[in-house]
Scaffold this motif. Structure first.
Motif, PDB file in Angstrom:
ATOM      1  N   PHE A  39      62.204-108.857  10.812  1.00 58.23           N
ATOM      2  CA  PHE A  39      62.217-110.212  10.259  1.00 58.23           C
ATOM      3  C   PHE A  39      60.800-110.688   9.972  1.00 58.23           C
ATOM      4  O   PHE A  39      60.524-111.284   8.926  1.00 58.23           O
ATOM      5  CB  PHE A  39      62.915-111.151  11.244  1.00 58.23           C
ATOM      6  N   ASP A  40      59.892-110.410  10.915  1.00 57.62           N
ATOM      7  CA  ASP A  40      58.492-110.788  10.702  1.00 57.62           C
ATOM      8  C   ASP A  40      57.904-110.051   9.504  1.00 57.62           C
ATOM      9  O   ASP A  40      57.162-110.637   8.701  1.00 57.62           O
ATOM     10  CB  ASP A  40      57.663-110.475  11.946  1.00 57.62           C
ATOM     11  N   LEU A  41      58.243-108.781   9.388  1.00 62.28           N
ATOM     12  CA  LEU A  41      57.728-107.985   8.268  1.00 62.28           C
ATOM     13  C   LEU A  41      58.276-108.498   6.940  1.00 62.28           C
ATOM     14  O   LEU A  41      57.552-108.579   5.936  1.00 62.28           O
ATOM     15  CB  LEU A  41      58.115-106.513   8.457  1.00 62.28           C
ATOM     16  N   PHE A  42      59.553-108.885   6.924  1.00 61.96           N
ATOM     17  CA  PHE A  42      60.172-109.389   5.701  1.00 61.96           C
ATOM     18  C   PHE A  42      59.517-110.698   5.257  1.00 61.96           C
ATOM     19  O   PHE A  42      59.285-110.931   4.073  1.00 61.96           O
ATOM     20  CB  PHE A  42      61.671-109.594   5.923  1.00 61.96           C
ATOM     21  N   ASN A  43      59.218-111.569   6.234  1.00 62.25           N
ATOM     22  CA  ASN A  43      58.648-112.878   5.904  1.00 62.25           C
ATOM     23  C   ASN A  43      57.159-112.830   5.598  1.00 62.25           C
ATOM     24  O   ASN A  43      56.661-113.623   4.787  1.00 62.25           O
ATOM     25  CB  ASN A  43      58.875-113.859   7.063  1.00 62.25           C
ATOM     26  N   SER A  44      56.432-111.908   6.251  1.00 61.03           N
ATOM     27  CA  SER A  44      54.972-111.921   6.142  1.00 61.03           C
ATOM     28  C   SER A  44      54.401-110.727   5.401  1.00 61.03           C
ATOM     29  O   SER A  44      53.195-110.694   5.133  1.00 61.03           O
ATOM     30  CB  SER A  44      54.357-111.985   7.550  1.00 61.03           C
ATOM     31  N   GLY A  45      55.215-109.732   5.121  1.00 61.62           N
ATOM     32  CA  GLY A  45      54.728-108.556   4.408  1.00 61.62           C
ATOM     33  C   GLY A  45      53.713-107.786   5.226  1.00 61.62           C
ATOM     34  O   GLY A  45      53.785-107.724   6.461  1.00 61.62           O
ATOM     35  N   ASP A  47      50.857-108.569   6.052  1.00 65.12           N
ATOM     36  CA  ASP A  47      50.030-109.397   6.936  1.00 65.12           C
ATOM     37  C   ASP A  47      50.417-109.218   8.395  1.00 65.12           C
ATOM     38  O   ASP A  47      49.637-109.567   9.299  1.00 65.12           O
ATOM     39  CB  ASP A  47      50.173-110.875   6.559  1.00 65.12           C
ATOM     40  N   VAL A  48      51.625-108.709   8.641  1.00 65.73           N
ATOM     41  CA  VAL A  48      52.077-108.545  10.014  1.00 65.73           C
ATOM     42  C   VAL A  48      51.443-107.328  10.686  1.00 65.73           C
ATOM     43  O   VAL A  48      51.434-107.233  11.908  1.00 65.73           O
ATOM     44  CB  VAL A  48      53.621-108.436  10.049  1.00 65.73           C
ATOM     45  N   VAL A  49      50.893-106.414   9.898  1.00 62.48           N
ATOM     46  CA  VAL A  49      50.374-105.168  10.461  1.00 62.48           C
ATOM     47  C   VAL A  49      49.221-105.415  11.441  1.00 62.48           C
ATOM     48  O   VAL A  49      49.250-104.925  12.577  1.00 62.48           O
ATOM     49  CB  VAL A  49      49.959-104.189   9.347  1.00 62.48           C
ATOM     50  N   PRO A  50      48.157-106.154  11.048  1.00 62.25           N
ATOM     51  CA  PRO A  50      47.087-106.394  12.037  1.00 62.25           C
ATOM     52  C   PRO A  50      47.575-107.175  13.246  1.00 62.25           C
ATOM     53  O   PRO A  50      47.090-106.964  14.365  1.00 62.25           O
ATOM     54  CB  PRO A  50      46.030-107.185  11.253  1.00 62.25           C
ATOM     55  N   ASN A 170      53.462-112.961  20.645  1.00 66.73           N
ATOM     56  CA  ASN A 170      52.099-112.990  20.117  1.00 66.73           C
ATOM     57  C   ASN A 170      52.038-112.542  18.668  1.00 66.73           C
ATOM     58  O   ASN A 170      51.167-113.007  17.917  1.00 66.73           O
ATOM     59  CB  ASN A 170      51.188-112.116  20.971  1.00 66.73           C
ATOM     60  N   VAL A 171      52.923-111.642  18.275  1.00 66.10           N
ATOM     61  CA  VAL A 171      52.941-111.211  16.875  1.00 66.10           C
ATOM     62  C   VAL A 171      53.104-112.420  15.964  1.00 66.10           C
ATOM     63  O   VAL A 171      52.399-112.568  14.952  1.00 66.10           O
ATOM     64  CB  VAL A 171      54.077-110.198  16.630  1.00 66.10           C
ATOM     65  N   GLN A 172      54.018-113.303  16.312  1.00 64.12           N
ATOM     66  CA  GLN A 172      54.263-114.487  15.484  1.00 64.12           C
ATOM     67  C   GLN A 172      53.043-115.404  15.458  1.00 64.12           C
ATOM     68  O   GLN A 172      52.678-115.941  14.396  1.00 64.12           O
ATOM     69  CB  GLN A 172      55.486-115.225  16.028  1.00 64.12           C
ATOM     70  N   TYR A 173      52.396-115.594  16.598  1.00 62.08           N
ATOM     71  CA  TYR A 173      51.199-116.434  16.636  1.00 62.08           C
ATOM     72  C   TYR A 173      50.051-115.811  15.854  1.00 62.08           C
ATOM     73  O   TYR A 173      49.298-116.505  15.155  1.00 62.08           O
ATOM     74  CB  TYR A 173      50.766-116.666  18.087  1.00 62.08           C
ATOM     75  N   TYR A 174      49.892-114.511  15.952  1.00 59.60           N
ATOM     76  CA  TYR A 174      48.804-113.837  15.236  1.00 59.60           C
ATOM     77  C   TYR A 174      49.020-113.879  13.730  1.00 59.60           C
ATOM     78  O   TYR A 174      48.072-114.093  12.957  1.00 59.60           O
ATOM     79  CB  TYR A 174      48.681-112.390  15.705  1.00 59.60           C
ATOM     80  N   VAL A 175      50.256-113.682  13.304  1.00 58.81           N
ATOM     81  CA  VAL A 175      50.562-113.757  11.875  1.00 58.81           C
ATOM     82  C   VAL A 175      50.247-115.146  11.347  1.00 58.81           C
ATOM     83  O   VAL A 175      49.631-115.301  10.279  1.00 58.81           O
ATOM     84  CB  VAL A 175      52.034-113.393  11.617  1.00 58.81           C
ATOM     85  N   GLN A 176      50.677-116.171  12.084  1.00 61.47           N
ATOM     86  CA  GLN A 176      50.428-117.538  11.635  1.00 61.47           C
ATOM     87  C   GLN A 176      48.940-117.828  11.567  1.00 61.47           C
ATOM     88  O   GLN A 176      48.455-118.479  10.629  1.00 61.47           O
ATOM     89  CB  GLN A 176      51.118-118.522  12.576  1.00 61.47           C
ATOM     90  N   GLY A 177      48.186-117.353  12.579  1.00 62.62           N
ATOM     91  CA  GLY A 177      46.744-117.554  12.553  1.00 62.62           C
ATOM     92  C   GLY A 177      46.101-116.877  11.357  1.00 62.62           C
ATOM     93  O   GLY A 177      45.199-117.447  10.716  1.00 62.62           O
TER      94      GLY A 177
END
Length: 411
Positions: A39-45, A47-50, A170-177
């Motif tokens: 889901f994170d990958l679908f929404n953020s592309g 950008d979720v990798v780092p 933390n993945v969600q927080y890092y993506v948002q940052g």
């Protein structure tokens, strides 16, 4: 003759049999984890990798730190995996859904945007997240009570649940940052969550872990109900204190951080005391077996210190190679489990089939002693595996005296 299944004996299960419920729960946890990351990958592309790399980077160090604290009597690997995967998969998925529903359906309409978000973080999130994380601990208490031999076990399981949860959160927080301000903001959030406060979720959930451990070690029905409830409440309160401190600026956060640091120190002290208790059980119950030849005074001294155990494994490695070292490890774990089993029997909380477990542990100790210097695991009579008492006239095995290696008691 069949060979002993050492891992099955140490885990307290029948050789060749595995829990279907455990496998299904673990698979469901993995599905939830992959679904959340997808889901994170679908929404953020991309950008979720780092964010993924930074979130998972500290995990091996933190997990090994938890396992190191519980190395005297380590828990079954399959249950440790389940604890981590539940936190990372099921708990995160359930919390995301419930937190969002609570925010949209209640707090925002009732309190407005600014106050609603704060109440959701300080009250709603602790209630939801400590409940979803704690469900697996209640499951261990219900289905795997015999695996919980002390406060250290409860804290270890709870810490792994918290680490799994924190990692994926933390993945969600890092993506948002990263989306907000690029790499500099991502590194800033990583420093705050991954370096300064990586143990917050494990710390919160450890309160319930202690409650579950107290319940598992008690005969009283009231304690078995009240202890987990008190632990859950403690987890919610600590979580709420931290989240709520953000509304009081840097001063509030500093005070909350100092308070939680004190709580962490208390937890470590409790684990140290619990280790002392377990070492005391070795000195109390194993001397009864010296007449069998399975235990000597030197063995008891060796088993009573981590350094003595380590030196014994090194000796077995030199004498019998990797299999000799494995046999020594089996002996140490089986002897520790035997002492803890007798503690449970004396306190009236052992399972009805405890004689079968005792005999399996004795058989494993016998086989391990024979294998120390031979580099192989010999077979044993089938009746030992079936759980009957070892023959009264079995041959006493010669083994090294560990007094020169073991030293004194744990200081």
């Amino acid at each position: 003759m069949p060979a002993l299944d050492a891992q099955a004996i140490l885990d307290g299960r029948r050789p060749g049999r595995h829990s279907v419920g455990l496998a299904v729960t673990m698979a469901f946890s993995v599905v939830c984890l992959l679904g959340g990351l997808g889901f994170d990958l679908f929404n953020s592309g991309t950008d979720v990798v780092p964010a993924l790399l930074l979130a998972f980077a500290p995990v091996p160090l933190l997990v090994n730190g938890v396992l190191w604290l519980d190395r005297l009597e380590p828990e079954p690997a399959r249950l440790l995996w389940l604890a981590f995967l539940w936190g990372a998969g099921v708990a995160v998925a359930l919390s995301s859904v419930l937190n969002t529903l609570g925010l949209v359906l209640y707090t925002l309409p009732t309190f407005g945007a600014e106050r609603g978000y704060y109440i959701s973080a300080a009250v709603g999130a602790p209630l939801v997240e400590e409940t979803t994380k704690g469900l697996v601990l209640i499951g261990f208490l219900w289905f795997r009570r015999r695996e919980i031999d002390g406060i250290t076990d409860g804290i270890s399981y709870a810490a792994l649940v918290g680490l799994g949860f924190a990692c994926v959160e933390n993945v969600q927080y890092y993506v948002q940052g990263y989306l907000d301000a690029g790499a500099s903001r991502l590194l800033e959030v990583f420093f705050l969550r991954g370096v300064v406060t990586p143990l917050l979720h494990p710390l919160f959930t450890s309160m319930l872990g202690i409650g579950v451990a107290v319940a598992a070690m008690s005969r009283r029905r009231l304690t078995r109900v009240a202890a987990p409830l008190a632990g859950w409440l403690g987890a919610v309160v600590l979580h709420g204190v931290w989240n709520g401190s953000t509304g009081f600026g840097s001063t509030g956060i500093s005070i909350a951080y100092g308070f939680l640091l004190l709580v962490l120190i208390v937890l470590l002290a409790l684990m140290w005391l619990d280790r002392r208790r377990m070492i005391g059980t070795i000195a109390r119950y194993l001397p009864a077996y010296t007449g069998t030849g399975l235990v000597t005074e030197g063995d008891i001294a060796m088993l009573s210190t981590m350094g003595g155990r380590r030196r014994a494994r090194r000796w077995a490695d030199r004498a019998g190679g990797r299999q000799g070292r494995a046999a020594m490890t089996d002996y140490q774990l089986a002897a520790t489990e035997l002492a803890l089993l007798h503690w449970r029997v004396e306190h009236g909380i052992a399972a009805p089939d405890w004689p079968l477990r005792r005999d399996g542990l004795l058989a494993l100790m016998h086989v391990a002693r024979v294998a120390f210097g031979r580099g192989a695991r010999p077979s044993v009579p089938p009746e030992w595996i079936a759980g009957s008492a070892p023959p009264s006239g079995f041959v006493r095995e010669e083994a090294p005296t560990w007094l020169p290696y073991g030293g004194g008691r744990e200081g």
